[in-house]
Design an enzyme around this catalytic site. Sequence first.
Site, PDB file in Angstrom:
ATOM      1  N   HIS A 191       0.834  -1.204   0.000  1.00 56.14           N
ATOM      2  CA  HIS A 191       0.000   0.000   0.000  1.00 56.14           C
ATOM      3  C   HIS A 191       0.871   1.257   0.000  1.00 56.14           C
ATOM      4  O   HIS A 191       1.890   1.321   0.694  1.00 56.14           O
ATOM      5  CB  HIS A 191      -0.901   0.034   1.226  1.00 56.14           C
ATOM      6  N   CYS A 265       0.739   2.060  -5.760  1.00 55.93           N
ATOM      7  CA  CYS A 265      -0.142   3.000  -6.465  1.00 55.93           C
ATOM      8  C   CYS A 265       0.490   4.384  -6.548  1.00 55.93           C
ATOM      9  O   CYS A 265       1.285   4.778  -5.693  1.00 55.93           O
ATOM     10  CB  CYS A 265      -1.488   3.097  -5.754  1.00 55.93           C
ATOM     11  N   ARG A 274       0.490   2.981 -11.495  1.00 56.38           N
ATOM     12  CA  ARG A 274       1.432   2.228 -10.680  1.00 56.38           C
ATOM     13  C   ARG A 274       2.833   2.831 -10.793  1.00 56.38           C
ATOM     14  O   ARG A 274       3.240   3.289 -11.860  1.00 56.38           O
ATOM     15  CB  ARG A 274       1.487   0.758 -11.113  1.00 56.38           C
TER      16      ARG A 274
END
Length: 283
Positions: A191, A265, A274
Amino acid sequence: MRDRGRGGRERVPVVVQARSGRRGLARVLWIAAETVVTCGVLILLLVVHQLWWTNQQARAEAGAEVRALEREWDISLPEGEGEGEREGEGAVSAGPSARPSAAVVSPSAPPGSGSPSPRRTRPPAPPPAPSAVPPPPSGQTFAVLRIPRIGLTVPVARGISKSKVLDKGYVGHYPGTAAPGAAGNVALAGHRNTHGEPFRYVNRLRKGDEITLRTREGTYTYRVDRILPVTSPRDTGVIQPVPRSIVKPSYGYSEAGSYLTLTTCTPEFTSRYRLIVWATLRR
């Protein structure tokens, strides 16, 4: 005294209750304001939960998992323990005592009076074929990732499931990609924001920065080599054994080697694109 209009009809005065109407309007406005404030507080609490509380929970769990893994790896077996398991339970040693002894015949014994000839036995049956070993379950931690440049120490788990891996603050290992230290491409995902946000600052990595992966088998050091700032979430080329972007083919490699790929991300607080960081194995 009542007024009489034309035709002799009486006029009845009409009283307008302005104050009552104003009080009703004020009440409606007050309820609307309370609703807006309540919704604002709930939204604020949701933001705090997502941006702060999930990070606290995930980081605490990830830190505890790192300590548990390294404590397990640092425990050494007592000397001599497990030797029986290595040789096999009930195995027959191949030392001198296991060799068949030769028959001894006395010189004075008549011919043919020696030891009887050995009986013929059937050859041993082949061992049964080993049963298929199921793959490790998703969510099982097996490595520790360290990136000194951004002060990151985080466990690596198998798979990239949100509920079992990423939302716990772990870094996920893409199924089917190489193991740490092996030839091919070790591809990892994490994340950028919320739930521990382990890859929050991977954009700060520069060429030459070191990244280590520690497993039960050893510690493997990679060096950042190339960075792809933006690509599509469907750019599967970046995690291939020889990583090369299929969206931007000028980014990537053309020869086999031992690579490490970090994916997350970008921009922050979105999942539109990305960000890719590639490193190569040094030792």
